[in-house]
Design a protein around this motif. Sequence first.
Motif, PDB file in Angstrom:
ATOM      1  N   LEU A   1       6.230   7.022   2.246  1.00 58.99           N
ATOM      2  CA  LEU A   1       5.905   7.703   3.501  1.00 58.99           C
ATOM      3  C   LEU A   1       7.101   8.428   4.095  1.00 58.99           C
ATOM      4  CD1 LEU A   1       3.830   4.861   5.205  1.00 58.99           C
ATOM      5  CD2 LEU A   1       2.967   6.813   3.916  1.00 58.99           C
TER       6      LEU A   1
ATOM      7  N   ILE B   1       1.287   4.428  -4.862  1.00 57.77           N
ATOM      8  CA  ILE B   1       1.933   3.695  -3.766  1.00 57.77           C
ATOM      9  C   ILE B   1       2.783   4.743  -3.053  1.00 57.77           C
ATOM     10  CG2 ILE B   1       3.542   1.862  -3.126  1.00 57.77           C
ATOM     11  CD1 ILE B   1       2.731   0.423  -5.732  1.00 57.77           C
ATOM     12  N   GLU B   2       2.254   5.269  -1.962  1.00 53.84           N
ATOM     13  CA  GLU B   2       2.879   6.437  -1.349  1.00 53.84           C
ATOM     14  C   GLU B   2       4.225   6.116  -0.707  1.00 53.84           C
ATOM     15  OE1 GLU B   2       1.711  10.057   1.680  1.00 53.84           O
ATOM     16  OE2 GLU B   2       0.302   8.430   1.404  1.00 53.84           O
TER      17      GLU B   2
ATOM     18  N   HIS C   1       0.840  -1.194   0.000  1.00 54.38           N
ATOM     19  CA  HIS C   1       0.000   0.000   0.000  1.00 54.38           C
ATOM     20  C   HIS C   1       0.879   1.249   0.000  1.00 54.38           C
ATOM     21  CE1 HIS C   1      -2.206   3.190   2.259  1.00 54.38           C
ATOM     22  NE2 HIS C   1      -3.129   2.878   1.384  1.00 54.38           N
ATOM     23  N   SER C   2       1.988   1.162   0.726  1.00 55.07           N
ATOM     24  CA  SER C   2       2.920   2.279   0.782  1.00 55.07           C
ATOM     25  C   SER C   2       4.316   1.717   1.063  1.00 55.07           C
ATOM     26  CB  SER C   2       2.513   3.272   1.865  1.00 55.07           C
ATOM     27  OG  SER C   2       2.301   2.606   3.085  1.00 55.07           O
TER      28      SER C   2
ATOM     29  N   GLY D   1       5.884   7.741  -6.662  1.00 54.27           N
ATOM     30  CA  GLY D   1       4.939   7.042  -5.797  1.00 54.27           C
ATOM     31  C   GLY D   1       3.532   7.588  -5.929  1.00 54.27           C
ATOM     32  N   ARG D   2       3.438   8.897  -6.108  1.00 53.54           N
ATOM     33  CA  ARG D   2       2.106   9.485  -6.263  1.00 53.54           C
ATOM     34  C   ARG D   2       1.487   9.038  -7.579  1.00 53.54           C
ATOM     35  NH1 ARG D   2       3.772  14.778  -3.170  1.00 53.54           N
ATOM     36  NH2 ARG D   2       3.261  13.940  -1.143  1.00 53.54           N
TER      37      ARG D   2
END
Lengths: 159, 170
Positions: B126, B123-124, B88-89, B118-119
């Motif tokens: 973090l 899929i961020e 997810h990230s 990622g943006r």
Amino acid sequence: MAPKRYHIRGVRLRLVRDSDHAAPNRLVSEPADAAEILAQYLAGEDRENIVVLLLNKDRHVIGINTVAVGSVSAVLVHPREVFKPALLTDAAAIILGRNHPEEEAAVTPDDIRVACEIGAAGDALQIPLLDFIIVAAGGAFVGLAERGLIPEFGMSGNQ
Amino acid sequence: MYRIPVYKVKLVKDSTQALPIKSISDARSAAGLLARYLAGSDREHLVALMLDVRGHVIGIHTVSIGTISQAVAHPREVFKAAILGNAHSIILGHNHPSGNPEPSPDDIEVTRDLVHAGRLLQIEVLDHIIVGEGERFVSLAERGYMTGGDAWAYAPSGTERRLLDAGAAA
């Protein structure tokens, strides 16, 4: 006392050859070539499918993967699902396809949004989206890139 | 006629691995995990911690070994495992063998590029944590390098501008 440990599941990802699709042509030199393969592959589907055609650097189709089935809204097409098969097959480029269960190949704003999102993600991964093609039940098709409805991806030269 | 393979992607359970912590709650817990994983490395390793939606670590992937430059931290390599592993990230991490965790200008630039990618990939990224000697670390998120306000400001080209314009036109 031994510290508590958590277990992480190790998984392997496998690309499974599901079936073969006999196509009259596997070279995609123009949208009509891709539309022909897509129309054949999606013939008789009663609902909308999003399909990714995986291409090698010579623009030969090296694989097909159904990304999503059902109604096509942007939330249902995560870049991850499109690029999984592309990364596993080392595809050089992709074409997205969607069927339209009706006779007319109408373009919706969602189509453009999905194409832009996937195209931008493809640029980040150096797997350009060449076109997004909508095929109708009657054989008519629209290529969003060909029509100039989406930007040309893979051409920004920023890599 | 040509035969085009029709593919499916399947997950196969392979093994399990023990990890001292379950979820990442802050930069310190991520740094602790990375420091353990990278302990004793004589050169820079760039790794990605892959997280699920609840912040649990679902995998660690070594992206590159050597120096951290854009050449070896290409989004394709960084996100490959994250895409395939349904992350997810992610949290990026690398070590500074010198022991001093202060980020170099290259570290900051690479981070911006990867946050941007990622943006696009949804899929961020973090955080990017640099671990130094002992418990020393720097979190680029804490320093404000991941939350640049306008996500599109990181854009290296006109692609996103065109993306937004196309979206507005639709």
